[in-house]
Motif scaffolding. Structure first.
Motif, PDB file in Angstrom:
ATOM      1  N   GLU A  87       0.882  -1.051  -0.032  1.00 36.56           N
ATOM      2  CA  GLU A  87       0.111  -0.081   0.032  1.00 36.56           C
ATOM      3  C   GLU A  87       0.757   1.258  -0.008  1.00 36.56           C
ATOM      4  OE1 GLU A  87      -3.529   2.083   2.653  1.00 36.56           O
ATOM      5  OE2 GLU A  87      -3.023  -0.228   2.977  1.00 36.56           O
ATOM      6  N   TYR A  88       1.908   1.269   0.889  1.00 38.73           N
ATOM      7  CA  TYR A  88       2.843   2.375   0.779  1.00 38.73           C
ATOM      8  C   TYR A  88       3.442   2.627  -0.696  1.00 38.73           C
ATOM      9  CZ  TYR A  88       6.959   5.189   1.617  1.00 38.73           C
ATOM     10  OH  TYR A  88       8.057   6.036   1.467  1.00 38.73           O
ATOM     11  N   LEU A  89       4.099   1.588  -1.300  1.00 38.22           N
ATOM     12  CA  LEU A  89       4.738   1.714  -2.553  1.00 38.22           C
ATOM     13  C   LEU A  89       3.538   2.241  -3.307  1.00 38.22           C
ATOM     14  CD1 LEU A  89       6.929  -1.498  -2.363  1.00 38.22           C
ATOM     15  CD2 LEU A  89       7.852   1.013  -2.422  1.00 38.22           C
ATOM     16  N   TYR A  90       2.462   1.644  -3.446  1.00 38.20           N
ATOM     17  CA  TYR A  90       1.456   2.072  -4.421  1.00 38.20           C
ATOM     18  C   TYR A  90       1.120   3.425  -4.291  1.00 38.20           C
ATOM     19  CZ  TYR A  90      -3.126   2.608  -6.659  1.00 38.20           C
ATOM     20  OH  TYR A  90      -3.960   2.821  -7.552  1.00 38.20           O
ATOM     21  N   ASN A  91       0.805   3.986  -3.031  1.00 41.18           N
ATOM     22  CA  ASN A  91       0.534   5.378  -2.826  1.00 41.18           C
ATOM     23  C   ASN A  91       1.647   6.289  -3.405  1.00 41.18           C
ATOM     24  OD1 ASN A  91      -1.953   4.926  -1.577  1.00 41.18           O
ATOM     25  ND2 ASN A  91      -0.957   4.697   0.495  1.00 41.18           N
ATOM     26  N   ILE A  92       2.977   6.054  -3.183  1.00 41.05           N
ATOM     27  CA  ILE A  92       4.095   6.657  -3.405  1.00 41.05           C
ATOM     28  C   ILE A  92       4.325   6.525  -4.989  1.00 41.05           C
ATOM     29  CG2 ILE A  92       6.603   6.937  -3.551  1.00 41.05           C
ATOM     30  CD1 ILE A  92       5.457   7.598  -0.951  1.00 41.05           C
ATOM     31  N   TRP A  93       4.081   5.616  -5.719  1.00 39.06           N
ATOM     32  CA  TRP A  93       4.450   5.322  -7.107  1.00 39.06           C
ATOM     33  C   TRP A  93       3.383   5.348  -8.100  1.00 39.06           C
ATOM     34  CZ3 TRP A  93       8.964   5.947  -9.310  1.00 39.06           C
ATOM     35  CH2 TRP A  93       9.903   5.756  -8.408  1.00 39.06           C
ATOM     36  N   SER A  94       2.123   5.342  -7.626  1.00 33.01           N
ATOM     37  CA  SER A  94       0.752   5.216  -8.433  1.00 33.01           C
ATOM     38  C   SER A  94       0.705   6.228  -9.519  1.00 33.01           C
ATOM     39  CB  SER A  94      -0.534   4.625  -7.790  1.00 33.01           C
ATOM     40  OG  SER A  94      -0.540   5.661  -6.837  1.00 33.01           O
ATOM     41  N   GLY A  95       0.716   7.571  -8.740  1.00 34.92           N
ATOM     42  CA  GLY A  95       0.571   8.842  -9.298  1.00 34.92           C
ATOM     43  C   GLY A  95       1.729   8.973 -10.351  1.00 34.92           C
ATOM     44  N   LYS A  96       2.747   8.669  -9.842  1.00 34.79           N
ATOM     45  CA  LYS A  96       4.146   8.926 -10.996  1.00 34.79           C
ATOM     46  C   LYS A  96       4.017   7.824 -12.128  1.00 34.79           C
ATOM     47  CE  LYS A  96       7.099  10.123  -7.048  1.00 34.79           C
ATOM     48  NZ  LYS A  96       8.155   9.517  -6.302  1.00 34.79           N
ATOM     49  N   LEU A  97       3.651   6.767 -11.793  1.00 33.60           N
ATOM     50  CA  LEU A  97       3.444   5.934 -12.920  1.00 33.60           C
ATOM     51  C   LEU A  97       2.239   5.932 -13.768  1.00 33.60           C
ATOM     52  CD1 LEU A  97       4.553   3.049 -14.153  1.00 33.60           C
ATOM     53  CD2 LEU A  97       3.020   1.782 -12.806  1.00 33.60           C
ATOM     54  N   TYR A  98       1.135   6.640 -13.397  1.00 30.47           N
ATOM     55  CA  TYR A  98      -0.090   7.269 -14.108  1.00 30.47           C
ATOM     56  C   TYR A  98       0.538   8.316 -15.184  1.00 30.47           C
ATOM     57  CZ  TYR A  98      -4.365   9.610 -15.231  1.00 30.47           C
ATOM     58  OH  TYR A  98      -5.476  10.255 -15.977  1.00 30.47           O
ATOM     59  N   ASN A  99       1.338   9.204 -14.605  1.00 32.55           N
ATOM     60  CA  ASN A  99       1.962  10.159 -15.239  1.00 32.55           C
ATOM     61  C   ASN A  99       2.895   9.797 -16.652  1.00 32.55           C
ATOM     62  OD1 ASN A  99       0.548  12.343 -14.026  1.00 32.55           O
ATOM     63  ND2 ASN A  99       2.003  12.674 -12.489  1.00 32.55           N
ATOM     64  N   PHE A 100       3.680   8.807 -16.290  1.00 32.41           N
ATOM     65  CA  PHE A 100       4.541   8.148 -17.174  1.00 32.41           C
ATOM     66  C   PHE A 100       3.784   7.473 -18.303  1.00 32.41           C
ATOM     67  CE2 PHE A 100       6.269   3.934 -18.524  1.00 32.41           C
ATOM     68  CZ  PHE A 100       7.681   4.654 -19.474  1.00 32.41           C
ATOM     69  N   VAL A 101       2.692   6.740 -18.003  1.00 33.85           N
ATOM     70  CA  VAL A 101       1.467   6.182 -18.729  1.00 33.85           C
ATOM     71  C   VAL A 101       1.014   7.114 -19.749  1.00 33.85           C
ATOM     72  CG1 VAL A 101      -0.111   4.339 -19.163  1.00 33.85           C
ATOM     73  CG2 VAL A 101       1.590   3.748 -17.729  1.00 33.85           C
ATOM     74  N   MET A 102       0.581   8.240 -19.067  1.00 36.21           N
ATOM     75  CA  MET A 102      -0.133   9.376 -19.668  1.00 36.21           C
ATOM     76  C   MET A 102       0.573   9.884 -20.933  1.00 36.21           C
ATOM     77  SD  MET A 102      -3.468   9.929 -19.200  1.00 36.21           S
ATOM     78  CE  MET A 102      -3.580  11.733 -19.202  1.00 36.21           C
ATOM     79  N   ARG A 103       1.978  10.055 -20.672  1.00 37.04           N
ATOM     80  CA  ARG A 103       2.907  10.478 -21.548  1.00 37.04           C
ATOM     81  C   ARG A 103       3.078   9.615 -22.944  1.00 37.04           C
ATOM     82  NH1 ARG A 103       6.244  11.960 -17.559  1.00 37.04           N
ATOM     83  NH2 ARG A 103       7.802  10.175 -17.931  1.00 37.04           N
ATOM     84  N   ILE A 104       3.203   8.240 -22.549  1.00 29.58           N
ATOM     85  CA  ILE A 104       3.726   7.354 -23.454  1.00 29.58           C
ATOM     86  C   ILE A 104       2.301   6.703 -24.216  1.00 29.58           C
ATOM     87  CG2 ILE A 104       5.883   6.715 -22.706  1.00 29.58           C
ATOM     88  CD1 ILE A 104       4.532   3.881 -21.712  1.00 29.58           C
ATOM     89  N   SER A 105       1.167   7.274 -23.689  1.00 30.02           N
ATOM     90  CA  SER A 105      -0.149   6.653 -24.468  1.00 30.02           C
ATOM     91  C   SER A 105      -0.848   8.064 -24.927  1.00 30.02           C
ATOM     92  CB  SER A 105      -1.001   6.128 -23.378  1.00 30.02           C
ATOM     93  OG  SER A 105      -1.544   6.961 -22.340  1.00 30.02           O
ATOM     94  N   LYS A 106       0.029   8.942 -25.008  1.00 27.92           N
ATOM     95  CA  LYS A 106      -0.504  10.320 -25.695  1.00 27.92           C
ATOM     96  C   LYS A 106      -1.861  10.627 -25.095  1.00 27.92           C
ATOM     97  CE  LYS A 106       2.369  10.158 -29.321  1.00 27.92           C
ATOM     98  NZ  LYS A 106       3.664   9.875 -28.799  1.00 27.92           N
ATOM     99  N   GLY A 107      -1.722  10.531 -23.865  1.00 29.10           N
ATOM    100  CA  GLY A 107      -2.897  11.392 -22.818  1.00 29.10           C
ATOM    101  C   GLY A 107      -4.178  10.263 -22.738  1.00 29.10           C
ATOM    102  N   ASP A 108      -4.281   8.951 -22.862  1.00 32.03           N
ATOM    103  CA  ASP A 108      -5.329   8.178 -22.713  1.00 32.03           C
ATOM    104  C   ASP A 108      -5.494   7.701 -21.350  1.00 32.03           C
ATOM    105  OD1 ASP A 108      -7.131   6.110 -22.632  1.00 32.03           O
ATOM    106  OD2 ASP A 108      -6.571   5.235 -24.598  1.00 32.03           O
ATOM    107  N   SER A 109      -6.189   8.624 -20.531  1.00 29.33           N
ATOM    108  CA  SER A 109      -6.425   8.403 -19.068  1.00 29.33           C
ATOM    109  C   SER A 109      -7.175   7.153 -18.603  1.00 29.33           C
ATOM    110  CB  SER A 109      -7.396   9.609 -18.539  1.00 29.33           C
ATOM    111  OG  SER A 109      -8.675   9.706 -18.886  1.00 29.33           O
ATOM    112  N   TYR A 110      -8.026   6.697 -19.550  1.00 32.58           N
ATOM    113  CA  TYR A 110      -8.601   5.256 -19.225  1.00 32.58           C
ATOM    114  C   TYR A 110      -7.636   4.364 -19.089  1.00 32.58           C
ATOM    115  CZ  TYR A 110     -11.386   1.301 -19.352  1.00 32.58           C
ATOM    116  OH  TYR A 110     -11.768  -0.197 -19.222  1.00 32.58           O
ATOM    117  N   LEU A 111      -6.783   4.165 -20.347  1.00 32.01           N
ATOM    118  CA  LEU A 111      -5.681   3.291 -20.563  1.00 32.01           C
ATOM    119  C   LEU A 111      -4.565   3.438 -19.305  1.00 32.01           C
ATOM    120  CD1 LEU A 111      -4.610   1.155 -22.349  1.00 32.01           C
ATOM    121  CD2 LEU A 111      -3.377   3.038 -23.751  1.00 32.01           C
ATOM    122  N   ALA A 112      -4.320   4.676 -19.002  1.00 40.11           N
ATOM    123  CA  ALA A 112      -3.382   4.945 -18.092  1.00 40.11           C
ATOM    124  C   ALA A 112      -3.711   4.398 -16.693  1.00 40.11           C
ATOM    125  CB  ALA A 112      -3.020   6.333 -17.747  1.00 40.11           C
ATOM    126  N   GLU A 113      -5.111   4.449 -16.262  1.00 40.26           N
ATOM    127  CA  GLU A 113      -5.730   4.082 -15.046  1.00 40.26           C
ATOM    128  C   GLU A 113      -5.461   2.479 -15.034  1.00 40.26           C
ATOM    129  OE1 GLU A 113      -9.335   5.646 -14.225  1.00 40.26           O
ATOM    130  OE2 GLU A 113      -8.734   7.562 -14.736  1.00 40.26           O
TER     131      GLU A 113
END
Length: 192
Positions: A20-46
């Protein structure tokens, strides 16, 4: 040992609070990373963030506390995104084939063609030597990284990479013999 390494070490033992700790620390950063490489597909990023952390939990014993957890997460997420794009490309190309096929061809025949294509790929996988087949399936179907496969099978990462290269080379040579260029390109997407 830094704080993150300590949490990873505890996660390897099945500690859900560390997860849970690692998820809370990293989920937002990972979401932003996926948003960048998926050209802004928020559903896919989630979706990818969630499935990446499911994979982290499932493979927690393979985590290395001395290696970058962020790099690991990004690699897993990127591989999942590539697989999703490959699947979408397959669906798109198949739908294009359906649109351009003869009007008399019925849907059942089209579905059979699609399944035959999948079966052909499966038959090629079955022709691989057992160890190479296992590595290929772990990589392409189970979406494990080369490092995870190496640890799981007690091999070096170079051996895993070499076996994957040989498997893909074998499959490409078979595909080129039996299919047209357009179908070969489609199949490359499935195996690369």
């Amino acid at each position: 040992m830094n704080e993150e390494s300590l949490y990873i070490h505890q996660l390897r033992s099945g500690d859900s609070r560390s997860f849970e700790y690692l998820y809370n620390i990293w989920s937002g950063k990972l979401y932003n990373f996926v948003m960048r490489i998926s050209k802004g597909d928020s559903y896919l990023a989630e979706d990818i963030v969630q499935s990446t952390f499911v994979k982290v939990w499932e493979n927690r014993q393979l985590l290395d506390p001395d290696k970058s957890f962020g790099s690991y997460l990004c690699t897993v997420a990127k591989n999942q995104l590539v697989n999703i794009y490959q699947h979408r490309m397959l669906e798109y190309l198949y739908q294009e084939k359906v649109k351009t096929s003869e009007p008399t061809e019925n849907t059942t025949e089209k579905e059979v063609d699609y399944h035959l294509l999948e079966e052909y790929i499966d038959s090629l996988i079955d022709q691989l030597p057992p160890a190479r087949r296992e590595i290929f399936v772990l990589s392409r179907r189970n979406m494990l990284t080369n490092k995870e496969i190496a640890e799981k099978l007690n091999l070096s990462e170079n051996t895993v990479e070499s076996q994957l290269t040989k498997a893909i080379s074998f499959m490409r040579s078979k595909i080129n013999k039996h299919y047209s260029l357009s179908v070969s390109l489609l199949l490359y997407l499935l195996i690369d």
